[in-house]
Structure formats: structure tokens, C-alpha cells
Motif scaffolding. Structure first.
Motif, PDB file in Angstrom:
ATOM      1  N   HIS A  62       0.788  -1.149  -0.022  1.00  0.00           N
ATOM      2  CA  HIS A  62       0.235  -0.095   0.100  1.00  0.00           C
ATOM      3  C   HIS A  62       0.823   1.322   0.053  1.00  0.00           C
ATOM      4  CE1 HIS A  62      -3.388  -2.493   0.793  1.00  0.00           C
ATOM      5  NE2 HIS A  62      -2.823  -3.299   1.517  1.00  0.00           N
ATOM      6  N   LEU A  63       0.923   1.902  -1.169  1.00  0.00           N
ATOM      7  CA  LEU A  63       2.030   2.887  -1.445  1.00  0.00           C
ATOM      8  C   LEU A  63       1.242   4.198  -2.009  1.00  0.00           C
ATOM      9  CD1 LEU A  63       5.302   0.777  -2.678  1.00  0.00           C
ATOM     10  CD2 LEU A  63       4.848   1.915  -0.110  1.00  0.00           C
ATOM     11  N   LYS A  64       1.672   5.055  -1.817  1.00  0.00           N
ATOM     12  CA  LYS A  64       1.236   6.471  -2.509  1.00  0.00           C
ATOM     13  C   LYS A  64       2.117   6.598  -3.523  1.00  0.00           C
ATOM     14  CE  LYS A  64       0.554   8.787   1.951  1.00  0.00           C
ATOM     15  NZ  LYS A  64       0.878   9.818   3.040  1.00  0.00           N
ATOM     16  N   PRO A  65       1.577   7.420  -4.740  1.00  0.00           N
ATOM     17  CA  PRO A  65       2.363   7.530  -5.879  1.00  0.00           C
ATOM     18  C   PRO A  65       3.828   8.081  -5.433  1.00  0.00           C
ATOM     19  CG  PRO A  65       0.193   8.501  -6.134  1.00  0.00           C
ATOM     20  CD  PRO A  65       0.489   8.147  -4.564  1.00  0.00           C
ATOM     21  N   ASP A  66       4.070   8.683  -4.895  1.00  0.00           N
ATOM     22  CA  ASP A  66       5.491   9.204  -4.488  1.00  0.00           C
ATOM     23  C   ASP A  66       6.391   8.068  -3.709  1.00  0.00           C
ATOM     24  OD1 ASP A  66       4.474   9.127  -1.941  1.00  0.00           O
ATOM     25  OD2 ASP A  66       4.966  11.082  -1.403  1.00  0.00           O
TER      26      ASP A  66
END
Length: 646
Positions: A62-66
Motif C-alpha cells: 500500500h504505497l502512495k504515488p511518491d
């Protein structure tokens, strides 16, 4: 999954069947499952994440775009690599401690307790399948307080709740999964659960807690009483005399595998305390049968895949009878104990091959498991590059690419390498024919063959270093480091190897400087320059034994004085003035525990009580203080001298 033999239970608990036989649940809508933290806590979490630096790779899908993690929980503040692995699960984990129980009582929620360790394969599987799942995380966050425990940091917590799981389920293992009341009593428990079954367990527990809380509390109280009785029974012991030792040895020899070594059927663990018992009996009494069984097992293990033929050291256990296919994780406590038993075998037989295995095991630890400061890391994982054991496996083509043609052909013949392989199409290197017999068949001198193989293994080691490595758990545990200090000091003296003694002294000085916040007080964990967690009985006992080994090897009186300080503290902190014996940990008034356990049975390691008894006896022999002998005599004998070996 990582399991150990379960205890037979005399009663079936209706609740367990009710929980596991519930109907399929309605679908849980997946949401962000984001837990809301108080501002002060959120600032601490954000600061801890920022402190990881730009190279930090969050262990989550679960990662953000950055590339930043979408979720961060309290575990990012901890000093356990296992807990840090779960710091970015969507589950809002708490560490073991009063905060979690206070929150559970305040919100009247059940507790989900998950216990494992950083190199546990099936712990990783359950993390991927369930703890990273948004729907399951939402269910846990809304209706439970989720606590994650590293069993290597809190073995006293693990033993207490493992006893409950074994009584409920008939067996135990890791990951261990338990449902608790807000007061910390077990309602139900098991080990690994697939996602659908895990969801059913959680939903049924939630529904029953909302509908019948008094019935669940009564059930949990019955389990707590059963756990207390079980732990009390384990603590009962008669006097340890020659008759008990003779019976234990007879039982052990009856279980000895005369074809392949070891005791009993697969999975086979090294069971170092049992090997030590046999070798000690041979030393004390000249028992030829005990010596033969121990030496045969040591030689068979050394030839098997459980022994890392390229890099040295041993994997934790073998899944087959012939020691060929290991569970590929490596534990520091195995290296320490096996170095000691191979050294003892060499002392009794003068077999140079046993001394060679001792050296290779210790050299592996000094090369691959030692921190820049001189402490010893805890373990390496079974998995690497996405597969179990991939780091350690070879194909004929890989050997030929790594070695000159003549050496490659020799390695292929000596290690039984085939095109089809012996593990998922690849080869676990082992020694199907003993070296002397192989040398005779090849028409070469054993010493010349040994030298050529050493060069081959060094080349393969360098090639293997370019592969993706298994995860290494870099926490420095005081107890396990004490065991390794003992092994290095004993080997340094016996093998006349100054660098082993120097490594032992360096580690002991590190622990004395960093894991001793005050005289007579130790911490258990040292990681990234920070010491944490109150030490347990085993930390005082095993480090004290290591200091005695250093004193014996060097005659430096400072080691004896330090050992005395720890031994005096051990007795004041852990002795049970009412029931006798020694508790595993100090009493806690802020975190509930169903029982305060005592560690009396040898398993994968000698029990903490056994280590304390040896330490007291050693000081009785090396000082004129009569209290040490009196305290040793006051301890109960080990009731399960054979343990379960896992």
C-alpha cells in the motif's frame, strides 16, 4: 508453518468449535481502513518515518504515488525487526504493553494477539494474505485492539499464550493467533489462518462479544485457570539424581535413528541439549553408546543440507529424515550450541572433521552475523529473491559458470548435484558419500581433497554473495549473544584460536556498555544504537555463563566479577520465594499476563532455569561464596529433561 509438537488436551472447548464452524460472513466493504491517531502520536509516527531517510523501502503493498506508505502504525517506534516489518500494514497494530490493554478496556473491545518472529515463513504468508488486506484490516481496526509480539523479545509472553493455544488446538506454532478479553485472558487461539477462515474467526468473536460478553469472559477465565495449572504442572519436579539421568538417556538412545542420526522422525531438529547430554555422559562415565550416538548424529548433520556446505553454519531444522532438505532460516542460538557440541565431540574423539565444522560455524558467525560494534545478529530468513532457500540453491550450469571445469566437475560429483535437482528443480549441496570414502574412490589423499574443496567453497561463496540475500534480523539479543560468547571463548581456548577469544571479549564489552543501564540491571534488545526491553532470566543466565567462559579462557578477574554481579541480580529479580524456582520475567503490574511462567524444560535451547543452575554451580566452584551452592541446591530439577527439541 513453523510448528512444534502439541500437548494432548483432555477437554474440548465448545467455543473453539463455535468460532471455527460459523457460517460464511457477509462481504466486508473495502475502505481505506485508516486508523485515526491523536495528533501527538501522529507527529511521533511521522517523525519516525521521516527519520528512516530517503533510502527507506516500506514493507507494504500500500504505497502512495511518491512511494511513501499509505499507512504507518505504532510499530514504527519499536526496536524489533519483526514489529518493524508490520509498521505499514493497514492494521493499526499496538506493541505489547499497557497502552493496548488500557485502550481495549476503555473501548470494551476484544484483543487480537499475533505472535511471531522476523524469519518465520508462515508469519510472512499471513501478513501478505491477511494483515495487508484492507477488508480484514478494517474489521480488526473497528472491533479489536490488535497487538503484535516478537516471540524472541518476549518469550515469557509467548510461552504463556502458546500454552493456551496448545490446550485449545492440540498443537502450537507460529504465527500464533489468539483472541483475548480486554484483561488479557485467552478466549480462543490457533496458528496460521487462511484469509477466509481468519475473517470468520474474527466476525464470530465480534458477534459473540456483543451478544454474550459474560459467557466469553467466563470461558476465558476457565482457559486462564487451565493455563495456570499446566504451567504449575510443568514446574513440579523431583530431585535430579543418577536414576533420572539414566532413564532419560535410555529413552533418548531408544529414539536415536541408527540409520540417519537424530532422534525420532522428520522434521528433524539438531536438538543440541540432547546431544550435549549424551556427550556429557560420555565424558563423565565413559558411556560408549552415548558417545557413538552423538558423534554419528553430528557427522550425519555435517554431511546434510542442514549444514551450509558453502558458507558454514546450520539451518534451523530439516524437513526430512536424512537432514537433506532444511528449513533455510539460520538462528544464532543454533550456531552457538552446535559450535559447542561439535567442539565437545572433537575433544572426546580428536576427529579433525568435527573441529573443522566448529571452525566453519564460528567463522560464519564472525563473517556474516556480526555487527560493526561486535555484537551478534539474531537470524537470517528462509526466503530470498521471492522463494524459499533460493540463495542457497545451485544448478549444474551455475556451478560450471562459477568454477573452472575441473573444479565444477568435482563439486558436482562430491555434492550429488543433478540436472533435475533435489529441491524444486535446483540442488541443495550435501555430501552423499563421506569425504574419506570419496577420496579413496577418487584416488586422492583426504587432506588434498579437503584443501581443494575449501578453495571451491570459497569461490562459490563469493559468487553467492552477488545474489539477493535473505533478510537478516539485526537485533542483538543479550541471551543469544551470551551463548555465542560462551562458544567463542571455549573454542578460542581449546583450538588455540586467539581471534575467537577476541571476538567473545569484544561482544561482552559491548553488552556491558550498552545493555547494562545500571549495576545489576540488563536490557534484552540492542538495535541501531538503542537498548530496550527489560532483560529476562535467560539474559542474565546466558550472559553470566559467557562471562564465566571468558574468565576460564583468559583468567581475567573482571569477567568473574561481572558474572557475580549478574548472578546476584538474577536471584533478586526472578526467584520465587513462595513456590521455589525462578520466573522467566520480572513481575509486571501494568500489563496483564494470564500467568507468570517459569522456564524449566529444555527445547531448542537449554531452559533458562538450567542455564541459571549451571551458572550458580560454576560460581560455587570458582568462589568461596557458599550462597551460590545453596541457591543451586534450592532450584527444582528440570522435569522434562528431554524437552521437545524444536
Amino acid at each position: 508453518m513453523t510448528t512444534r509438537p502439541g500437548r494432548r488436551t483432555t477437554a474440548t472447548l465448545a467455543l473453539t468449535l463455535a468460532l471455527l464452524s460459523a457460517t460464511q460472513p457477509e462481504a466486508v466493504e473495502s475502505t481505506e481502513a485508516i486508523a485515526t491517531h491523536p495528533p501527538a502520536l501522529q507527529q511521533r509516527l511521522d517523525a519516525a518515518l521521516a527519520a528512516k531517510g530517503s533510502d527507506y523501502a516500506p514493507r507494504t503493498e500500500h504505497l502512495k504515488p511518491d512511494g511513501q506508505p499509505r499507512f504507518t502504525n505504532r510499530l514504527i517506534l519499536e526496536d524489533s525487526p519483526y514489529l518493524l516489518q508490520h509498521a505499514h500494514n493497514p492494521v493499526d497494530w499496538y506493541p505489547w504493553g499497557p497502552e493496548a490493554f488500557e485502550q481495549a478496556r476503555r473501548e470494551n473491545k476484544l484483543i487480537f494477539l499475533s505472535i511471531g518472529y522476523s524469519t518465520c515463513h508462515w508469519c510472512h504468508v499471513m501478513e501478505r494474505e491477511s494483515f495487508e488486506d484492507l477488508a480484514i484490516a478494517e474489521l480488526l481496526n473497528e472491533h479489536f485492539i490488535a497487538i503484535k509480539v516478537d516471540r524472541e523479545v518476549h518469550p515469557d509472553v509467548d510461552q504463556t499464550y502458546m500454552t493456551a493455544v496448545e490446550l485449545l488446538a492440540g498443537r502450537g506454532g507460529w504465527p500464533m493467533s489468539s483472541i483475548l478479553t480486554p484483561d488479557g485472558d485467552t478466549i480462543d487461539g490457533g496458528t496460521y489462518f487462511p484469509p477466509a477462515e481468519f475473517t470468520r474467526l474474527l466476525e464470530r468473536a465480534r458477534d459473540l462479544w456483543q451478544a454474550q460478553p459474560d459467557a466469553l469472559r467466563a470461558q476465558a477465565e476457565r482457559v486462564a485457570r487451565a493455563v495456570s495449572r499446566a504451567l504449575d504442572t510443568q514446574g513440579q519436579a523431583a530431585a535430579l539424581d543418577d536414576a533420572i539421568i539414566d532413564r532419560a538417556l535410555a529413552e533418548l538412545l531408544a529414539r536415536h535413528d541408527e540409520l540417519q542420526g537424530g532422534f525420532g522422525l522428520a522434521p528433524k531438529f539438531p536438538q543440541e541439549p540432547r546431544l550435549g547430554l549424551l556427550l556429557d555422559q560420555a565424558l563423565r562415565t565413559g558411556d560408549d553408546a552415548a558417545l557413538a550416538a552423538a558423534i554419528f548424529t553430528l557427522k550425519r548433520m555435517a554431511r546434510g543440507g542442514i549444514h551450509d556446505q558453502v558458507g558454514g553454519g546450520f539451518h534451523r531444522y530439516a524437513i526430512d529424515n536424512d537432514w537433506l532438505v532444511p528449513h533455510f532460516e539460520k538462528m544464532l542460538y543454533n550456531q552457538a550450541q552446535l559450535a559447542q557440541v561439535y567442539l565437545a565431540g572433537w575433544r572426546l574423539t580428536a576427529d579433525p572433521n568435527l573441529a573443522r565444522v566448529t571452525r566453519r560455524t564460528l567463522d560464519y558467525v564472525l563473517r556474516d552475523m556480526t555487527s560493526p560494534e561486535g555484537g551478534f545478529y539474531s537470524a537470517t530468513d528462509a526466503d530470498s529473491d521471492g522463494d524459499e532457500g533460493r540463495f542457497f540453491l545451485w544448478t549444474p550450469a551455475e556451478l560450471r559458470a562459477a568454477l573452472p571445469a575441473e573444479d565444477a566437475d568435482l563439486a558436482i560429483r562430491f555434492h550429488g548435484v543433478t540436472e533435475t535437482g533435489n529441491f524444486e528443480g535446483r540442488n541443495i549441496l550435501h555430501v552423499p558419500v563421506a569425504l574419506d570414502a570419496f577420496a579413496a574412490a577418487e584416488g586422492v589423499a583426504p587432506a588434498d581433497l579437503q584443501q581443494q574443496l575449501a578453495q571451491i567453497h570459497e569461490t562459490l561463496y563469493q559468487v553467492r554473495e552477488e545474489r539477493p540475500h535473505p533478510h537478516r534480523d539485526e537485533k542483538i539479543l543479550t541471551a543469544w549473544n551470551g551463548m555465542m560468547i560462551s562458544a567463542l571463548a571455549e573454542a578460542g581456548a581449546a583450538l588455540e584460536e586467539p581471534r575467537y577469544l577476541a571476538a567473545a571479549e569484544r561482544a561482552a564489552d559491548l553488552l556491558w556498555a550498552e545493555a547494562r543501564p545500571a549495576p545489576g540491571q540488563l536490557t534484552r534488545v540492542y538495535l541501531d544504537g538503542r537498548a530496550s526491553q527489560p532483560a529476562l532470566l535467560e539474559d542474565y543466565a546466558f550472559l553470566g555463563a559467557g562471562l564465566i567462559a571468558l574468565y576460564d579462557a583468559s583468567a581475567d578477574p573482571r569477567w568473574l566479577e561481572r558474572a557475580r554481579e549478574l548472578t546476584d541480580a538474577l536471584w533478586s529479580r526472578f526467584a520465587d520465594p513462595e513456590g521455589g524456582g525462578l520466573f522467566m520475567g520480572e513481575a509486571s503490574t501494568d500489563t496483564p499476563l494470564m500467568a507468570r511462567p517459569k522456564d524449566l524444560s529444555d527445547g531448542a535451547m537449554p531452559s533458562a532455569t538450567s542455564a541459571a543452575l549451571h551458572l550458580l554451580a560454576a560460581l560455587d566452584q570458582r568462589t568461596d561464596d557458599l550462597r551460590y551452592g545453596q541457591r543451586a541446591g534450592a532450584l527444582p530439577a528440570i522435569p522434562a529433561i528431554l524437552g521437545d527439541g524444536s
